[in-house]
Design a protein around this motif. Structure first.
Motif, mmCIF file in Angstrom:
data_model
loop_
_atom_site.group_PDB
_atom_site.id
_atom_site.type_symbol
_atom_site.label_atom_id
_atom_site.label_comp_id
_atom_site.label_asym_id
_atom_site.label_seq_id
_atom_site.Cartn_x
_atom_site.Cartn_y
_atom_site.Cartn_z
ATOM 1 N N CYS A 53 58.766 29.902 37.152
ATOM 2 C CA CYS A 53 59.959 30.755 37.021
ATOM 3 C C CYS A 53 60.222 31.608 38.258
ATOM 4 N N GLY A 54 59.242 31.705 39.159
ATOM 5 C CA GLY A 54 59.416 32.441 40.402
ATOM 6 C C GLY A 54 59.071 33.920 40.337
ATOM 7 N N LYS A 55 58.678 34.410 39.178
ATOM 8 C CA LYS A 55 58.332 35.833 39.090
ATOM 9 C C LYS A 55 57.062 36.158 39.867
ATOM 10 N N VAL A 56 56.137 35.204 39.945
ATOM 11 C CA VAL A 56 54.922 35.359 40.745
ATOM 12 C C VAL A 56 55.122 34.532 42.015
ATOM 13 N N SER A 57 55.091 35.201 43.161
ATOM 14 C CA SER A 57 55.245 34.474 44.426
ATOM 15 C C SER A 57 54.250 35.021 45.444
ATOM 16 N N TYR A 58 53.892 34.176 46.384
ATOM 17 C CA TYR A 58 52.888 34.555 47.376
ATOM 18 C C TYR A 58 53.043 33.705 48.633
ATOM 19 N N GLU A 59 52.346 34.140 49.683
ATOM 20 C CA GLU A 59 52.185 33.360 50.903
ATOM 21 C C GLU A 59 50.695 33.146 51.109
ATOM 22 N N VAL A 60 50.336 31.977 51.607
ATOM 23 C CA VAL A 60 48.939 31.663 51.882
ATOM 24 C C VAL A 60 48.864 30.899 53.195
ATOM 25 N N THR A 61 47.888 31.242 53.999
ATOM 26 C CA THR A 61 47.659 30.534 55.258
ATOM 27 C C THR A 61 46.426 29.664 55.097
ATOM 28 N N THR A 62 46.627 28.365 55.262
ATOM 29 C CA THR A 62 45.542 27.396 55.076
ATOM 30 C C THR A 62 45.824 26.136 55.886
ATOM 31 N N ASP A 63 44.759 25.409 56.208
ATOM 32 C CA ASP A 63 44.922 24.120 56.881
ATOM 33 C C ASP A 63 44.872 22.954 55.893
ATOM 34 N N LEU A 64 44.639 23.232 54.629
ATOM 35 C CA LEU A 64 44.547 22.209 53.578
ATOM 36 C C LEU A 64 43.518 21.121 53.909
ATOM 37 N N ALA A 65 42.503 21.504 54.697
ATOM 38 C CA ALA A 65 41.458 20.539 55.069
ATOM 39 C C ALA A 65 40.488 20.278 53.930
ATOM 40 N N SER A 66 40.325 21.245 53.055
ATOM 41 C CA SER A 66 39.430 21.086 51.925
ATOM 42 C C SER A 66 40.220 21.337 50.643
ATOM 43 N N VAL A 67 40.522 20.250 49.950
ATOM 44 C CA VAL A 67 41.293 20.310 48.706
ATOM 45 C C VAL A 67 40.477 19.589 47.643
ATOM 46 N N ARG A 89 39.464 34.742 31.577
ATOM 47 C CA ARG A 89 38.143 34.380 32.084
ATOM 48 C C ARG A 89 37.377 33.651 30.997
ATOM 49 N N PHE A 90 36.567 32.689 31.394
ATOM 50 C CA PHE A 90 35.750 31.941 30.441
ATOM 51 C C PHE A 90 34.420 31.595 31.096
ATOM 52 N N ASN A 91 33.553 30.962 30.368
ATOM 53 C CA ASN A 91 32.235 30.537 30.835
ATOM 54 C C ASN A 91 31.455 31.746 31.362
ATOM 55 N N LYS A 92 31.265 31.860 32.657
ATOM 56 C CA LYS A 92 30.480 32.955 33.230
ATOM 57 C C LYS A 92 31.322 34.199 33.513
ATOM 58 N N HIS A 93 32.609 34.135 33.272
ATOM 59 C CA HIS A 93 33.528 35.266 33.433
ATOM 60 C C HIS A 93 33.581 35.819 34.857
ATOM 61 N N VAL A 94 33.435 34.971 35.853
ATOM 62 C CA VAL A 94 33.463 35.447 37.234
ATOM 63 C C VAL A 94 34.767 35.103 37.957
ATOM 64 N N ILE A 95 35.478 34.093 37.499
ATOM 65 C CA ILE A 95 36.755 33.716 38.112
ATOM 66 C C ILE A 95 37.882 34.258 37.243
ATOM 67 N N HIS A 96 38.814 34.933 37.889
ATOM 68 C CA HIS A 96 39.985 35.454 37.189
ATOM 69 C C HIS A 96 41.079 34.387 37.269
ATOM 70 N N HIS A 97 41.225 33.628 36.200
ATOM 71 C CA HIS A 97 42.259 32.599 36.119
ATOM 72 C C HIS A 97 43.543 33.299 35.688
ATOM 73 N N VAL A 98 44.345 33.701 36.664
ATOM 74 C CA VAL A 98 45.564 34.433 36.341
ATOM 75 C C VAL A 98 46.721 33.449 36.161
ATOM 76 N N PHE A 99 47.622 33.803 35.270
ATOM 77 C CA PHE A 99 48.794 32.962 35.054
ATOM 78 C C PHE A 99 49.999 33.840 34.783
ATOM 79 N N CYS A 100 51.172 33.299 35.044
ATOM 80 C CA CYS A 100 52.417 34.025 34.818
ATOM 81 C C CYS A 100 52.631 34.186 33.318
ATOM 82 N N SER A 101 52.854 35.413 32.889
ATOM 83 C CA SER A 101 53.047 35.665 31.461
ATOM 84 C C SER A 101 54.399 35.177 30.956
ATOM 85 N N THR A 102 55.309 34.810 31.870
ATOM 86 C CA THR A 102 56.612 34.282 31.469
ATOM 87 C C THR A 102 56.589 32.766 31.326
#
Length: 119
Positions: free
Chosen positions: A13-27, A63-76
């Motif tokens: 929906c575009g409510k969450v937007s960001y910029e990221v700098t990466t070479d996409l060498a490791s996907v 968060r699930f399993n070990k609760h160390v990664i914050h899996h964020v998602f758009c609430s819309t």
């Protein structure tokens, strides 16, 4: 190794937007219960290569399993465009869903499989 480039990313929906700098060498494509259900394809970057432009107030944390990664998602719209966590050595990282980056053809990337299910 490809040159690093700055990409724009967002949820559906575009409510969450960001910029990221990466070479996409490791996907990676992870087979953990979260990634396999969501179909995410991820690249990892240090937090200083990621800038949230909008939508902090629209993010819901899961968060699930070990609760160390914050899996964020758009609430819309529900899209998981990135996650927050800590990498090796204790550095803050972002796991970016490459499918949410503008101008990236995932079929042209070399995607490594990661066995997250066994971790």
């Amino acid at each position: 190794m490809p040159d690093a480039k700055t990409y724009k990313g967002s949820c559906h929906c575009g409510k969450v937007s960001y910029e990221v700098t990466t070479d996409l060498a490791s996907v990676i494509a992870c087979n953990c219960s979260m990634c396999s259900r969501a179909g995410t394809v991820l690249t990892f970057v240090p937090v200083d290569q990621f800038k949230l432009l909008s939508g902090e107030e629209n993010l819901t944390d899961y968060r699930f399993n070990k609760h160390v990664i914050h899996h964020v998602f758009c609430s819309t719209c529900g899209i998981k465009s990135f996650a927050r966590g800590t990498g090796q050595g204790g550095k803050e990282m972002r796991a970016v869903n490459v499918r949410c980056l503008e101008g990236v053809d995932v079929d042209q990337l070399e995607i490594k499989k990661m066995d997250g299910r066994s971790r």
